[in-house]
Scaffold this active site. Structure first.
Site, mmCIF file in Angstrom:
data_model
loop_
_atom_site.group_PDB
_atom_site.id
_atom_site.type_symbol
_atom_site.label_atom_id
_atom_site.label_comp_id
_atom_site.label_asym_id
_atom_site.label_seq_id
_atom_site.Cartn_x
_atom_site.Cartn_y
_atom_site.Cartn_z
ATOM 1 N N ARG A 1 0.839 -1.211 0.000
ATOM 2 C CA ARG A 1 0.000 0.000 0.000
ATOM 3 C C ARG A 1 0.866 1.251 0.000
ATOM 4 N NH1 ARG A 1 -3.595 -3.079 3.917
ATOM 5 N NH2 ARG A 1 -2.291 -2.281 5.592
ATOM 6 N N CYS B 1 -4.044 -13.764 -2.497
ATOM 7 C CA CYS B 1 -3.612 -14.216 -1.166
ATOM 8 C C CYS B 1 -3.953 -15.688 -0.977
ATOM 9 C CB CYS B 1 -4.233 -13.360 -0.065
ATOM 10 S SG CYS B 1 -6.024 -13.372 -0.066
HETATM 11 C C1 LIG Z 1 -8.074 -9.099 1.052
HETATM 12 S S1 LIG Z 1 -9.340 -8.089 1.637
HETATM 13 C C2 LIG Z 1 -8.864 -6.502 1.034
HETATM 14 C C3 LIG Z 1 -7.833 -5.805 1.890
HETATM 15 C C4 LIG Z 1 -7.565 -4.376 1.512
HETATM 16 N N1 LIG Z 1 -7.140 -4.235 0.142
HETATM 17 C C5 LIG Z 1 -6.542 -3.771 2.436
HETATM 18 O O1 LIG Z 1 -5.409 -3.530 1.977
HETATM 19 O O2 LIG Z 1 -6.832 -3.541 3.612
HETATM 20 C C6 LIG Z 1 -10.683 -8.540 0.622
HETATM 21 C C7 LIG Z 1 -11.929 -7.705 0.761
HETATM 22 O O3 LIG Z 1 -12.836 -8.121 -0.248
HETATM 23 C C8 LIG Z 1 -14.164 -7.980 0.228
HETATM 24 N N2 LIG Z 1 -14.981 -8.821 -0.672
HETATM 25 C C9 LIG Z 1 -15.069 -10.162 -0.718
HETATM 26 N N3 LIG Z 1 -15.806 -10.542 -1.775
HETATM 27 C C10 LIG Z 1 -16.203 -9.417 -2.423
HETATM 28 C C11 LIG Z 1 -16.952 -9.140 -3.601
HETATM 29 N N4 LIG Z 1 -17.442 -10.132 -4.360
HETATM 30 N N5 LIG Z 1 -17.139 -7.862 -3.964
HETATM 31 C C12 LIG Z 1 -16.647 -6.867 -3.217
HETATM 32 N N6 LIG Z 1 -15.906 -7.049 -2.105
HETATM 33 C C13 LIG Z 1 -15.676 -8.312 -1.708
HETATM 34 C C14 LIG Z 1 -14.089 -8.331 1.686
HETATM 35 O O4 LIG Z 1 -15.136 -7.708 2.400
HETATM 36 C C15 LIG Z 1 -12.694 -7.778 2.062
HETATM 37 O O5 LIG Z 1 -12.840 -6.496 2.592
#
Ligand SMILES: C[S@@+](CC[C@H](N)C(=O)[O-])C[C@H]1O[C@@H](n2cnc3c(N)ncnc32)[C@H](O)[C@@H]1O
Length: 387
Positions: free
Chosen positions: A206, A330
């Site tokens: 980030r 991930c």
């Molecule tokens: C790996 S985390 C992201 C972390 C973020 N980029 C950070 O650096 O803090 C994945 C995210 O995807 C969201 N998520 C899961 N499936 C999704 C979907 N189909 N559409 C949108 N968001 C989704 C989850 O709520 C979660 O917040």
């Protein structure tokens, strides 16, 4: 002390450096109490190591030490101190980081994340569950924490026959803890947030991403909006998308906290959002894709690869020439090679050349053990849509 005797297959696997022995690779289990420290020997009685014994899990033995030494309070305190010294060397410009990353810090199946003076623990085996008081005592002695929270609400604990639970172990944790990451301040709820509250593994990616992102930027799967907030300093407009209402609310609060008015967050499914953006002819100069792990097991790698392909292909189509795609996986089960293959297919199908500007992984506070592939899970590429 309990004793495990490994089969020759188990021993050859262990000698290659992998820190686990699976139940199938044990010839004998003698007087081993669930979650105790046991000795591992070969069939001729030669000592190999000491480690954690798990009664239910397929992972029956986890390496703690290759020496015949006492494993008591001072041993664990020393491991925590070593882990802290390493973080002092590699963690910069933040007060939120992973202090203990299981096997990679010589304390298998223990996670400790630090958010300012608040510590969140996850005990992921019977042994670390049994040793919890010991780790709490160590934290009290070394860090004088404001609070210690147990976030054991993980399904993986069921493999160990352990219940899912959350507990306030000591102190008083503010409703939300405010921490910083470079210039960005953010608030995190250690009680209900995903993981232990934040995705600390993406921290370095980030911070670095801000160097490359300009113009109109999309942060897809934004969670609390941290990629978006880093990008907002130089971008003209940033849109963050996540399907979690809690995530969007926290992301919006974080934007306010940093006085950033060029960022907006939307609660939507990213797959639908990207499709609609392509269909309506939108364009971006930068896109971050950080989806959850699609390949939860080896069995669904193909389905996961299709998911990554769909996302990345749409993102590439939305990018202007010269635009930047920061794309992550991930999923431990999807190898780096396979992830690259997916991206190569996306480049081919979209008729573009993608140039790698950064080839990255998880932050240094999640160190990778060379002989333990399970410790390397986060793949992240910074790509330029070259032509
Ligand atoms: C790996 S985390 C992201 C972390 C973020 N980029 C950070 O650096 O803090 C994945 C995210 O995807 C969201 N998520 C899961 N499936 C999704 C979907 N189909 N559409 C949108 N968001 C989704 C989850 O709520 C979660 O917040």
């Amino acid at each position: 002390m309990g004793l495990l005797i490994a089969t020759s297959k188990g021993i050859s696997w262990f000698r290659k450096g992998h820190p686990w022995i699976f139940r199938n690779d044990l010839a004998k289990i003698q007087d081993a109490a669930p979650g105790s420290i046991v000795s591992l020997e070969d069939k001729n009685g030669k000592f190999l190591a000491q480690g954690f014994y798990s009664e239910h899990s397929k992972i029956a033995f986890r390496l703690v030490s290759r020496n015949q030494e006492p494993i008591r309070y001072n041993f664990w305190k020393d491991r925590v101190e070593r882990a802290f010294r390493y973080r002092q060397a590699v963690v910069e410009r933040t007060n939120a980081y992973r202090l203990i990353y299981g096997e990679s810090d010589g304390i298998p199946s223990l996670i400790i994340d630090r958010y300012a003076d608040n510590f969140v623990l996850q005990t992921l085996s019977q042994a670390t569950e049994n040793l919890l008081d010991m780790f709490v005592k160590t934290l009290l002695e070394l860090f004088r924490p404001l609070s210690i929270i147990l976030r054991n609400d993980l399904s993986v604990r069921e493999l160990e026959g352990l219940p899912q639970e959350k507990k306030m172990i000591m102190g008083k944790c503010p409703l939300k803890v405010q921490v910083f990451e470079g210039k960005i301040q953010y608030r995190v709820d250690l009680w209900i947030g995903q993981k232990t509250g934040a995705y600390l593994d993406q921290r370095e990616n980030r911070s670095l991403s801000a160097r490359f992102l300009r113009g109109r930027v999309l942060d897809a799967f934004c969670y609390h909006g941290l990629f978006a907030l880093h990008a907002a300093g130089k971008a003209t407009q940033v849109i963050g998308v996540d399907s979690s209402q809690e995530a969007i609310e926290q992301a919006s609060e974080n934007a306010l906290l940093n006085g950033l008015a060029n960022v907006e967050f939307r609660k939507e499914n990213v797959f639908d959002f990207l499709k609609a953006e392509v269909d309506s002819g939108q364009n971006y100069d930068g896109i971050i894709l950080d989806p959850p792990a699609f390949a939860k097991s080896k069995e669904n790698i193909s389905a996961a690869a299709r998911g990554y392909k769909e996302l990345n292909l749409r993102a590439i189509r939305l990018l202007n020439p010269g635009g930047i795609l920061i794309t992550s996986s991930c999923s431990y089960n999807l190898s780096e090679t396979k992830f690259w293959e997916v991206l190569k297919e996306c480049a081919k199908d979209s008729g573009t050349m993608l140039r790698i500007i950064e080839r990255r992984g998880q932050s240094a506070d999640h160190p990778i053990l060379l002989s333990f592939p399970e410790s390397y899970y986060l793949k992240c590429l910074f790509l330029e849509k070259f032509h």
